[in-house]
Design a protein around this motif. Structure first.
Motif, PDB file in Angstrom:
ATOM      1  N   LYS A  33     -95.533  -4.547 -21.995  1.00 30.02           N
ATOM      2  CA  LYS A  33     -95.532  -4.044 -20.617  1.00 30.02           C
ATOM      3  C   LYS A  33     -96.228  -2.691 -20.533  1.00 30.02           C
ATOM      4  CE  LYS A  33     -91.713  -2.487 -18.637  1.00 30.02           C
ATOM      5  NZ  LYS A  33     -90.436  -2.413 -17.870  1.00 30.02           N
ATOM      6  N   ARG A  34     -95.956  -1.816 -21.493  1.00 32.42           N
ATOM      7  CA  ARG A  34     -96.584  -0.492 -21.459  1.00 32.42           C
ATOM      8  C   ARG A  34     -98.098  -0.601 -21.614  1.00 32.42           C
ATOM      9  NH1 ARG A  34     -91.724   0.738 -24.230  1.00 32.42           N
ATOM     10  NH2 ARG A  34     -92.693   0.404 -26.277  1.00 32.42           N
ATOM     11  N   VAL A  35     -98.564  -1.548 -22.422  1.00 39.24           N
ATOM     12  CA  VAL A  35    -100.008  -1.755 -22.555  1.00 39.24           C
ATOM     13  C   VAL A  35    -100.602  -2.213 -21.230  1.00 39.24           C
ATOM     14  CG1 VAL A  35    -101.774  -3.205 -23.635  1.00 39.24           C
ATOM     15  CG2 VAL A  35     -99.947  -2.222 -25.031  1.00 39.24           C
ATOM     16  N   LEU A  36     -99.951  -3.189 -20.584  1.00 43.60           N
ATOM     17  CA  LEU A  36    -100.475  -3.748 -19.337  1.00 43.60           C
ATOM     18  C   LEU A  36    -100.383  -2.766 -18.177  1.00 43.60           C
ATOM     19  CD1 LEU A  36     -98.999  -7.368 -19.531  1.00 43.60           C
ATOM     20  CD2 LEU A  36    -101.381  -6.679 -19.876  1.00 43.60           C
ATOM     21  N   ALA A  37     -99.346  -1.933 -18.172  1.00 40.66           N
ATOM     22  CA  ALA A  37     -99.138  -1.012 -17.046  1.00 40.66           C
ATOM     23  C   ALA A  37     -99.951   0.267 -17.180  1.00 40.66           C
ATOM     24  CB  ALA A  37     -97.654  -0.668 -16.925  1.00 40.66           C
ATOM     25  N   GLY A  38    -100.504   0.536 -18.355  1.00 36.94           N
ATOM     26  CA  GLY A  38    -101.225   1.786 -18.566  1.00 36.94           C
ATOM     27  C   GLY A  38    -102.689   1.681 -18.186  1.00 36.94           C
ATOM     28  N   ARG A  40    -105.558  -6.176 -17.439  1.00 44.65           N
ATOM     29  CA  ARG A  40    -104.762  -5.267 -16.611  1.00 44.65           C
ATOM     30  C   ARG A  40    -105.008  -5.479 -15.123  1.00 44.65           C
ATOM     31  NH1 ARG A  40    -105.746   0.224 -20.269  1.00 44.65           N
ATOM     32  NH2 ARG A  40    -103.758   0.132 -21.450  1.00 44.65           N
ATOM     33  N   GLU A  41    -106.212  -5.934 -14.764  1.00 46.49           N
ATOM     34  CA  GLU A  41    -106.527  -6.176 -13.353  1.00 46.49           C
ATOM     35  C   GLU A  41    -105.656  -7.273 -12.752  1.00 46.49           C
ATOM     36  OE1 GLU A  41    -110.663  -7.034 -13.259  1.00 46.49           O
ATOM     37  OE2 GLU A  41    -111.289  -4.976 -13.740  1.00 46.49           O
ATOM     38  N   GLU A  42    -105.078  -8.136 -13.602  1.00 43.43           N
ATOM     39  CA  GLU A  42    -104.189  -9.184 -13.114  1.00 43.43           C
ATOM     40  C   GLU A  42    -102.799  -8.652 -12.795  1.00 43.43           C
ATOM     41  OE1 GLU A  42    -104.069 -12.717 -15.481  1.00 43.43           O
ATOM     42  OE2 GLU A  42    -106.053 -12.329 -16.336  1.00 43.43           O
ATOM     43  N   PHE A  43    -102.507  -7.429 -13.207  1.00 38.83           N
ATOM     44  CA  PHE A  43    -101.174  -6.852 -13.033  1.00 38.83           C
ATOM     45  C   PHE A  43    -101.236  -5.511 -12.300  1.00 38.83           C
ATOM     46  CE2 PHE A  43    -101.041  -9.672 -16.635  1.00 38.83           C
ATOM     47  CZ  PHE A  43     -99.811 -10.321 -16.526  1.00 38.83           C
ATOM     48  N   PRO A  44    -101.883  -5.450 -11.126  1.00 38.75           N
ATOM     49  CA  PRO A  44    -101.998  -4.155 -10.428  1.00 38.75           C
ATOM     50  C   PRO A  44    -100.649  -3.633  -9.950  1.00 38.75           C
ATOM     51  CG  PRO A  44    -102.717  -5.938  -9.010  1.00 38.75           C
ATOM     52  CD  PRO A  44    -102.511  -6.540 -10.365  1.00 38.75           C
ATOM     53  N   TRP A  45     -99.666  -4.506  -9.824  1.00 40.96           N
ATOM     54  CA  TRP A  45     -98.345  -4.152  -9.311  1.00 40.96           C
ATOM     55  C   TRP A  45     -97.394  -3.668 -10.401  1.00 40.96           C
ATOM     56  CZ3 TRP A  45     -95.387  -7.301 -12.232  1.00 40.96           C
ATOM     57  CH2 TRP A  45     -95.978  -8.495 -12.671  1.00 40.96           C
ATOM     58  N   LEU A  46     -97.816  -3.778 -11.657  1.00 45.05           N
ATOM     59  CA  LEU A  46     -96.907  -3.508 -12.769  1.00 45.05           C
ATOM     60  C   LEU A  46     -96.744  -2.012 -13.007  1.00 45.05           C
ATOM     61  CD1 LEU A  46     -95.220  -4.869 -14.981  1.00 45.05           C
ATOM     62  CD2 LEU A  46     -97.240  -4.820 -16.455  1.00 45.05           C
ATOM     63  N   GLU A  47     -95.500  -1.583 -13.207  1.00 42.91           N
ATOM     64  CA  GLU A  47     -95.198  -0.197 -13.548  1.00 42.91           C
ATOM     65  C   GLU A  47     -94.460  -0.155 -14.878  1.00 42.91           C
ATOM     66  OE1 GLU A  47     -93.010   1.561 -10.353  1.00 42.91           O
ATOM     67  OE2 GLU A  47     -94.629   1.296  -8.892  1.00 42.91           O
ATOM     68  N   ALA A  48     -94.592   0.966 -15.569  1.00 41.77           N
ATOM     69  CA  ALA A  48     -94.016   1.085 -16.907  1.00 41.77           C
ATOM     70  C   ALA A  48     -92.494   1.044 -16.891  1.00 41.77           C
ATOM     71  CB  ALA A  48     -94.502   2.370 -17.571  1.00 41.77           C
TER      72      ALA A  48
END
Length: 701
Positions: free
Chosen positions: A546-551, A570-578
């Motif tokens: 998650k931290r990789v994707l949210a950063g 990461r562009e697939e997860f613009p809504w993701l927060e750490a």
């Protein structure tokens, strides 16, 4: 007096003059006084770093100084290949000082075993299953064979402690200790353990002697050369391997036997000398490949996890990992095979062929860089192992008293923690089902037990703990890969679709006993390319992903290709927060997703609890839960409040009776006991508690 000078003079002489060693490695020297003092000890050191000598030299010294008669030492390994690899080395060490070592496992000829029984060696290299056979065999005087035992060395102890073979090993050691009439010194060896103090308590059990852990000064992450690259396919990975590090000896790890064969073929087409080894090859084929690799310089050996343990294939220049291993511990085991020569550094090159594997590897390396290694957690509630041990004791003693049989196993921690009423219920069940019989208080195999585990099916009693933890997925005879058993738990009203190799596969049949899943191609690939049930991840790895994707930052060990591809993912997860988790609803779709990043066990548990609360269909994997849109935000919040009000320890994943067939000796347990065992093992109450404590955001896309 130095530590080395505490060893027996004859051993000192041969270490210096016959072996030509100028000195021992610092950690080998440091453990000498502790082993000489009889301490129960866990010794941690890198793969192929000399742990065997660290434990064996002080043991030989005690043999000589204290005049131990044969058989006084056991050297136990999890796999026969490792025993075969160590046999010549330990024989040489023993011969130098006038002692003898011998090998005993299922492939050793009967004539050789008979020689061992007639004239016992000082040290015996073996497996827990072979020890069990020796204990119960009517042709072997187990009391006479093990009566002089003083020390047991358990190599690659993490490979035992994490599954039921560990409980089996401890049970066998307790029984041997009783036959010997003394407390046997227990020494465990490993390269990677996240919780060594807990592991020595597990290994020592009820032993009263001093116990401890030896932790050498660890190598810092900065001392290793780690690179994460992205190739996008196995074919491209083969091209990179063929062109990179030419002239060097390279060991390549892959996640399945079929991919190992595919990669070996690709490399040979690129005129690269490539050898392949995995568990489906014959022992002779594997031995030839490993010996050929050890004797060459410019070549590649492609292996599954079968070469993760300490089988010696010589000095390596490079380790290459296709996609990602399942744990930090596995990564360290594999990378630890490099850097053995003076001036050489540990190294590992990751070649990711898929987006999910790329991000998994990125999270895994982040955990390693932060100094994290997974704890080894023995499986909970091994009632089925206790049932197996009761039958084995009945055979060993030619009948065992119902009042006293448990005394043989009282030192095994898991058995000591079991409520006496549950153990009595287990025995009653085995008597009711005629697995056992009782005559004037003496337990023996009953009619059903004799048919299943008696002389005609003798090996069924010992091969039970050898089954793989994962299911092999097969399309016809073609092996596609592996998935975790949680992929098939619970009742499935809709077709079960697996995602393997970038495409969908519909499950037609699950063989729980053989751990095979038979599939056919399907156009259904799931809503997200992240959906799929492969190897299960724990919470720590999922949070790292998650931290990789949210950063938005990069790591120094990422290649340019890896950095570019992670940016695309990461562009697939613009809504993701750490921090926190998110419930995502996509406009026009009938499903919602709760991205918890809590791990497979926690998400399977949360999915089952949501089903019970709402009646909606809920699916899960390591990263997320997916459920019907009728669990709209309002309904979901109500369900979430109910979950938060409950005790996570009382929650569990769905387990149906069909899944119990995958639990060895399940027939020896009442159904509810077997189901409860699986519930405890497949869940993760701590990760559930952590997931429920986090804030949850609702996102509409």
């Amino acid at each position: 007096m130095s530590n080395f000078e505490q060893l027996h003079p004859a051993l000192q002489h041969h270490v210096v003059n016959s072996l030509g060693w100028r000195e021992l490695r610092p950690f080998q020297d440091a453990v000498i006084p502790r082993i000489l003092a009889g301490e129960h000890l866990i010794v941690l050191a890198p793969t192929a770093g000399g742990k065997t000598e660290a434990a064996f030299f002080p043991t030989i010294s005690r043999m000589l100084s204290e005049g131990w008669p044969a058989l006084s030492a056991l050297y136990v390994c999890p796999i026969k290949a490792l025993l075969n690899n160590l046999d010549h080395r330990l024989q040489r060490y023993c011969r130098l000082v006038g002692r003898r070592s011998a090998l005993w496992h299922g492939d050793v000829a009967q004539t050789r075993r008979a020689q061992i029984l007639r004239d016992a060696p000082d040290c015996l290299l073996t497996t827990p299953e072979s020890l069990e056979v020796m204990l119960v065999s009517a042709r072997i005087d187990a009391g006479g064979l093990f009566g002089n035992l003083r020390v047991v060395i358990v190599d690659e102890i993490h490979a035992f402690a994490g599954d039921d073979r560990g409980w089996h090993l401890l049970s066998v050691l307790e029984r041997i200790s009783r036959l010997a009439g003394r407390e046997i010194q227990r020494i465990g060896l490993s390269a990677t353990v996240g919780n060594p103090p807990a592991l020595i308590d597990w290994l020592a059990g009820s032993c009263r002697g001093r116990r401890g852990v030896f932790l050498p000064l660890g190598q810092r992450p900065g001392d290793a050369d780690v690179t994460l690259d992205y190739t996008g396919s196995l074919e491209n990975a083969a091209i990179v391997i063929s062109r990179l590090h030419r002239g060097e000896k390279r060991l390549v790890f892959v996640d399945s036997r079929s991919r190992a064969e595919q990669l070996g073929a690709e490399l040979r087409q690129l005129e690269t000398t490539a050898l392949v080894t995995h568990s489906s090859l014959s022992q002779e084929q594997r031995r030839q490949a490993e010996e050929a690799f050890a004797s060459r310089e410019n070549c590649v050996i492609v292996a599954t996890s079968a070469l993760e343990l300490g089988v010696d294939v010589g000095d390596l220049d490079r380790v290459i990992q296709i996609d990602a291993p399942p744990t930090v511990s596995s990564f360290l085991q594999r990378m630890g095979r490099t850097g053995r020569r003076a001036g050489a550094a540990r190294n590992c090159l990751f070649l990711a062929t898929r987006d999910d594997a790329l991000v998994q590897a990125a999270g895994l390396v982040d955990l390693w860089a932060g100094g994290y290694v997974e704890p080894v957690v023995p499986p909970a509630q091994p009632y089925h192992v206790l049932a197996q041990q009761l039958m084995a004791l009945a055979l060993q003693q030619r009948g065992i008293g119902r009042r006293g049989w448990l005394d043989w196993l009282a030192g095994v921690p898991a058995f000591a923690a079991m409520p006496p009423g549950e153990i009595e219920r287990l025995v009653d069940w085995m008597l009711e089902t005629e697995i056992l019989s009782c005559d004037e208080g003496i337990l023996w195999l009953g009619r059903q037990g004799e048919d299943a585990y008696g002389r005609r099916n003798f090996l069924e009693l010992f091969s039970v703990f050898m089954s793989p933890p994962l299911f092999t997925v097969l399309h016809g005879r073609r092996e596609l890969g592996f998935v975790d058993e949680t992929s098939f738990l619970g009742k499935q009203d809709a077709p079960r679709i697996l995602l393997l190799g970038g495409r969908g596969w519909r499950v037609n049949h699950v063989d729980w006993q053989r751990r095979h899943a038979y599939v056919e191609p399907s156009d259904q690939k799931g809503r997200s390319r992240w959906k799929g049930e492969g190897r299960p991840f724990g919470r720590r790895l999922c949070q790292a992903i998650k931290r990789v994707l949210a950063g938005d930052d990069e790591r120094q060990w990422w290649s340019r290709r890896a950095s570019r591809q992670i940016a695309r993912v990461r562009e697939e997860f613009p809504w993701l927060e750490a921090e926190g988790s998110a419930v995502v609803a996509r406009e026009g779709e009938k499903e919602m997703e709760w991205w918890t990043f809590a791990g497979a066990g926690a998400n399977a548990t949360l999915a089952n609890e949501l089903v019970k609360l709402s009646g909606a269909a809920v699916a899960s994997d390591s990263l997320a839960l997916r459920f019907e849109s009728r669990l709209a935000p309002g309904k979901f919040e109500e369900a979430l409040q109910c979950l938060r009000a409950n005790d996570p320890a009382a929650m569990h994943p769905a387990v149906d009776e069909e899944a119990v067939k995958g639990l060895k000796f399940s027939a020896c347990l009442p159904m509810e006991m077997a189901v409860r065992t699986l519930e405890r093992r497949l869940g993760d109450s701590q990760a559930v508690a952590a997931a429920l404590a986090e804030p949850v955001r609702f996102v509409t896309l």
